[in-house]
Design a protein around this motif. Structure first.
Motif, PDB file in Angstrom:
ATOM      1  N   PHE A 106       1.645  -0.213   9.009  1.00  0.00           N
ATOM      2  CA  PHE A 106       0.311  -0.188   8.420  1.00  0.00           C
ATOM      3  C   PHE A 106      -0.658  -0.942   9.314  1.00  0.00           C
ATOM      4  CE2 PHE A 106      -2.760  -2.193   5.483  1.00  0.00           C
ATOM      5  CZ  PHE A 106      -3.362  -1.044   5.049  1.00  0.00           C
ATOM      6  N   SER A 160       2.885   1.557  -3.302  1.00  0.00           N
ATOM      7  CA  SER A 160       2.146   1.994  -4.492  1.00  0.00           C
ATOM      8  C   SER A 160       1.755   3.459  -4.376  1.00  0.00           C
ATOM      9  CB  SER A 160       0.915   1.117  -4.706  1.00  0.00           C
ATOM     10  OG  SER A 160       0.066   1.199  -3.608  1.00  0.00           O
ATOM     11  N   SER A 215      -3.872  12.156  -6.296  1.00  0.00           N
ATOM     12  CA  SER A 215      -4.432  10.830  -6.002  1.00  0.00           C
ATOM     13  C   SER A 215      -3.520  10.050  -5.061  1.00  0.00           C
ATOM     14  CB  SER A 215      -4.609  10.034  -7.294  1.00  0.00           C
ATOM     15  OG  SER A 215      -5.242  10.784  -8.262  1.00  0.00           O
ATOM     16  N   LEU A 249     -10.139  -0.084   2.254  1.00  0.00           N
ATOM     17  CA  LEU A 249      -9.556   0.503   3.462  1.00  0.00           C
ATOM     18  C   LEU A 249     -10.616   1.055   4.405  1.00  0.00           C
ATOM     19  CD1 LEU A 249      -6.482   2.427   2.053  1.00  0.00           C
ATOM     20  CD2 LEU A 249      -6.472   0.395   3.427  1.00  0.00           C
ATOM     21  N   HIS A 304      -1.296   3.615  16.602  1.00  0.00           N
ATOM     22  CA  HIS A 304      -0.071   4.367  16.762  1.00  0.00           C
ATOM     23  C   HIS A 304       0.047   5.007  18.136  1.00  0.00           C
ATOM     24  CE1 HIS A 304      -0.028   3.837  12.532  1.00  0.00           C
ATOM     25  NE2 HIS A 304      -1.041   4.626  12.349  1.00  0.00           N
ATOM     26  N   LEU A 327      -8.569   3.701  -7.402  1.00  0.00           N
ATOM     27  CA  LEU A 327      -8.353   4.345  -6.106  1.00  0.00           C
ATOM     28  C   LEU A 327      -9.619   4.292  -5.260  1.00  0.00           C
ATOM     29  CD1 LEU A 327      -6.102   5.847  -4.716  1.00  0.00           C
ATOM     30  CD2 LEU A 327      -7.049   7.944  -5.569  1.00  0.00           C
ATOM     31  N   VAL A 349       0.824  -1.209   0.000  1.00  0.00           N
ATOM     32  CA  VAL A 349       0.000   0.000   0.000  1.00  0.00           C
ATOM     33  C   VAL A 349       0.854   1.253   0.000  1.00  0.00           C
ATOM     34  CG1 VAL A 349      -1.691   1.299   1.300  1.00  0.00           C
ATOM     35  CG2 VAL A 349      -1.922  -1.135   1.093  1.00  0.00           C
ATOM     36  N   TYR A 350       1.806   1.343   0.969  1.00  0.00           N
ATOM     37  CA  TYR A 350       2.634   2.551   1.002  1.00  0.00           C
ATOM     38  C   TYR A 350       3.492   2.656  -0.251  1.00  0.00           C
ATOM     39  CZ  TYR A 350       1.452   3.408   5.833  1.00  0.00           C
ATOM     40  OH  TYR A 350       0.799   3.682   6.975  1.00  0.00           O
ATOM     41  N   ILE A 354       3.379   5.873  -2.771  1.00  0.00           N
ATOM     42  CA  ILE A 354       4.558   6.719  -2.990  1.00  0.00           C
ATOM     43  C   ILE A 354       4.991   6.667  -4.439  1.00  0.00           C
ATOM     44  CG2 ILE A 354       6.982   6.965  -2.355  1.00  0.00           C
ATOM     45  CD1 ILE A 354       6.192   6.096   0.435  1.00  0.00           C
ATOM     46  N   VAL A 390      -5.195   8.294   3.649  1.00  0.00           N
ATOM     47  CA  VAL A 390      -6.246   7.387   4.122  1.00  0.00           C
ATOM     48  C   VAL A 390      -5.647   6.114   4.691  1.00  0.00           C
ATOM     49  CG1 VAL A 390      -8.139   5.934   3.374  1.00  0.00           C
ATOM     50  CG2 VAL A 390      -8.066   8.264   2.685  1.00  0.00           C
ATOM     51  N   SER A 391      -4.569   5.597   4.058  1.00  0.00           N
ATOM     52  CA  SER A 391      -4.011   4.335   4.546  1.00  0.00           C
ATOM     53  C   SER A 391      -3.310   4.512   5.877  1.00  0.00           C
ATOM     54  CB  SER A 391      -3.064   3.745   3.510  1.00  0.00           C
ATOM     55  OG  SER A 391      -2.017   4.632   3.270  1.00  0.00           O
ATOM     56  N   LEU A 392      -2.923   5.760   6.235  1.00  0.00           N
ATOM     57  CA  LEU A 392      -2.349   5.984   7.567  1.00  0.00           C
ATOM     58  C   LEU A 392      -3.369   5.704   8.663  1.00  0.00           C
ATOM     59  CD1 LEU A 392      -0.235   9.227   7.710  1.00  0.00           C
ATOM     60  CD2 LEU A 392       0.406   6.979   8.429  1.00  0.00           C
ATOM     61  N   ASN A 444      -3.691  11.331  -1.486  1.00  0.00           N
ATOM     62  CA  ASN A 444      -4.927  10.948  -0.798  1.00  0.00           C
ATOM     63  C   ASN A 444      -4.863   9.508  -0.319  1.00  0.00           C
ATOM     64  OD1 ASN A 444      -6.069  13.406  -1.166  1.00  0.00           O
ATOM     65  ND2 ASN A 444      -7.089  12.863  -3.065  1.00  0.00           N
ATOM     66  N   LEU A 445      -4.335   8.627  -1.171  1.00  0.00           N
ATOM     67  CA  LEU A 445      -4.223   7.216  -0.769  1.00  0.00           C
ATOM     68  C   LEU A 445      -3.299   7.076   0.434  1.00  0.00           C
ATOM     69  CD1 LEU A 445      -4.706   4.287  -1.102  1.00  0.00           C
ATOM     70  CD2 LEU A 445      -3.002   4.189  -2.868  1.00  0.00           C
ATOM     71  N   LEU A 446      -2.204   7.852   0.442  1.00  0.00           N
ATOM     72  CA  LEU A 446      -1.254   7.785   1.557  1.00  0.00           C
ATOM     73  C   LEU A 446      -1.933   8.203   2.858  1.00  0.00           C
ATOM     74  CD1 LEU A 446       1.696   7.079   1.681  1.00  0.00           C
ATOM     75  CD2 LEU A 446       2.247   9.462   1.508  1.00  0.00           C
ATOM     76  N   PHE A 473     -10.070   2.629  -1.601  1.00  0.00           N
ATOM     77  CA  PHE A 473     -10.626   3.341  -0.449  1.00  0.00           C
ATOM     78  C   PHE A 473     -11.712   2.520   0.217  1.00  0.00           C
ATOM     79  CE2 PHE A 473      -9.475   7.756  -2.161  1.00  0.00           C
ATOM     80  CZ  PHE A 473      -8.320   7.726  -1.443  1.00  0.00           C
ATOM     81  N   ILE A 495      -0.460   1.554 -10.634  1.00  0.00           N
ATOM     82  CA  ILE A 495       0.846   2.076 -11.052  1.00  0.00           C
ATOM     83  C   ILE A 495       0.985   2.004 -12.566  1.00  0.00           C
ATOM     84  CG2 ILE A 495       3.316   1.713 -10.838  1.00  0.00           C
ATOM     85  CD1 ILE A 495       2.696   0.488  -8.090  1.00  0.00           C
TER      86      ILE A 495
END
Lengths: 126, 241, 81
Positions: B26, A16, A46, C35, B30, C28, A13-14, A18, A53-55, A49-51, C32, C2
């Motif tokens: 992930f 992709s 994009s 997630l 935290h 995406l 996830v991270y 980045i 939300v995944s946090l 935003n993914l980064l 979401f 990607i």
């Protein structure tokens, strides 16, 4: 689920998110066409935003909605962080506004110079 | 040469970004759990259920806890519409004269006329039920704008009145600000709740939150329809270069 | 995702590049949803897939379609001088 699965998912996830950001930045820095630069900006948006939300994701988490089904079925599960989701919700809408204004500037430049090639526009300025 | 430099730079940036985020991990919690110090997420979730009686925590954060953010965000959208109109300004030849994008066939026109009311209904449903289910003012407004986009693409002489759009938008914005300011009258802060909150998972629950989200929905729909209409009105100087 | 991003950057035909950005937004929004963020997924699906793509397409319609076409125009203009 076991921990190795989540360790793998961390990289996927991270990584992709980045990578998508870096690809967009590459387009912004290298490409000469103005439209390609705007496309690169929206790709960076994009990935970011993914980064974000995944946090906020938690293991075995549920969506932050207190519906009837939540109290019956999943009341002991942790909830995903709703604050980051609210931030991203705002960021997506503002990103659309930014893209629309950038594209209108592109149309305006095309009307004046009849080119989208940034070196050419720079030459015409002087 | 320039490409090599850029790729090197991006590799450095990407390496440090990846290092930081994989260090965070992930799906972990935290935060240190203790009774005195709670993460802000837990306080928000607790307040959402106990004080506001809203099901959707994202809605309560967007509208209530972070209401100023939303007000500023709607203002940014309004500014972007204004900037779009002023940048693309040009003397119009005729009113309602716009570049014909596609010559739509009769199947497309009939189908979009059939689909237009259900799309509006879906958008209204999404923003009225924003405090109960996923969705809300932004999503519903965007769905309504998509319905107008469909009509604008299918019919060549379908026009949207700019006056009506600006009236709807100003009215929704004033509703938002006035409801926010009415919190002061009861001795509270901006966007303080002053209506009865009802019970969880009811349509009429959450006090001022559904009203504000409906106002946001109308405002976003009007603004995005304005964006699409302005851009569609733009006539290219020449076709395809 | 990607692959779609790389395609959007490399492709010379800007129309295909814009469609690729739409595909990025679609994937995406599915991510979401996985997630556990259904609100964000709904917004991304509506804005990223429909509205951004259509605004890009209208801009391309009003300007040029190929990435190199402006370059060609420049040569013609300098030759005419």
């Amino acid at each position: 689920m076991d921990n190795t699965y989540y360790d793998l998912l961390t990289y996927v996830v991270y990584g992709s998110a980045i990578l998508v950001m870096l690809i967009g930045l590459y387009a912004v820095l290298v490409k000469k066409s103005l439209l390609k630069i705007v496309i690169g900006l929206s790709i960076v948006d994009s990935g970011l935003n993914l980064l974000i939300v995944s946090l906020g994701y938690l293991k075995n988490g549920t969506a932050p909605i207190f519906s009837k089904g939540f109290f019956e079925l999943a009341a002991d599960k942790p909830m995903v962080d709703p604050l980051l989701q609210a931030l991203v919700l705002t960021a997506i809408v503002i990103g659309f506004g930014v893209t629309a204004v950038a594209l209108s500037l592109v149309i305006r430049l095309w009307r004046h110079h009849h080119t989208l090639y940034i070196d050419e526009i720079k030459n015409l300025k002087w | 040469m320039k490409k090599v430099l850029v790729i090197l730079l991006l590799a450095v940036v990407g390496f440090y970004l990846a290092d930081v985020f994989i260090g965070i991990g992930f799906g972990n919690d935290h935060f240190v759990k203790s009774d005195e110090i709670k993460p802000v997420k837990d306080i928000y979730l607790q307040q959402t259920v106990e004080n506001l009686k809203v099901s959707n925590a994202v809605t309560s954060i967007v509208v209530n806890f972070r209401g100023f953010d939303t007000l500023g965000e709607v203002t940014v959208l309004f500014l972007s519409v204004t900037a779009l109109g002023s940048i693309l300004y040009r003397k119009r030849h005729h009113a309602g004269d716009r570049s014909v994008l596609f010559s739509a066939s009769s199947i497309v026109t009939a189908g979009s006329k059939l689909l237009f009311p259900p799309i509006l209904l879906l958008g209204a449903y999404v923003f009225i039920h924003g405090h109960l289910s996923p969705g809300g003012g932004f999503q519903g407004g965007v769905i309504i704008a998509t319905g107008f986009l469909l009509m604008l693409l299918a019919y060549e002489n379908y026009t949207v009145s700019h006056n009506a759009l600006s009236i709807v938008e100003s009215f929704a914005g004033i509703t938002f600000a006035v409801i926010g300011l009415m919190g002061f009258m009861n001795g509270g802060t901006f966007l303080q709740n002053f209506l009865p909150v009802g019970t969880l998972n009811d349509l009429f629950s959450g006090g001022i939150i559904p009203i504000i989200y409906i106002a946001v929905g109308f405002k976003v729909a009007a603004e995005l329809t304005g964006v699409i209409y302005t851009v569609l009105n733009e006539k290219g100087d020449q076709k395809n270069g | 995702m990607i692959a779609a991003a790389i395609y959007a950057v490399v492709q010379k035909d800007l129309l295909y590049a814009v469609i690729a950005t739409g595909i990025i937004s679609l994937i995406l929004s599915i991510v979401f949803y996985i997630l556990q963020a259904p609100d964000v997924a709904l917004t991304e699906a509506a804005i990223g897939v429909a509205l951004t793509t259509i605004v890009f397409i209208i801009t391309i319609r009003n300007t040029v379609r190929m990435e190199d076409e402006s370059d060609k125009n420049k040569n013609i203009k300098s030759a005419a001088k």
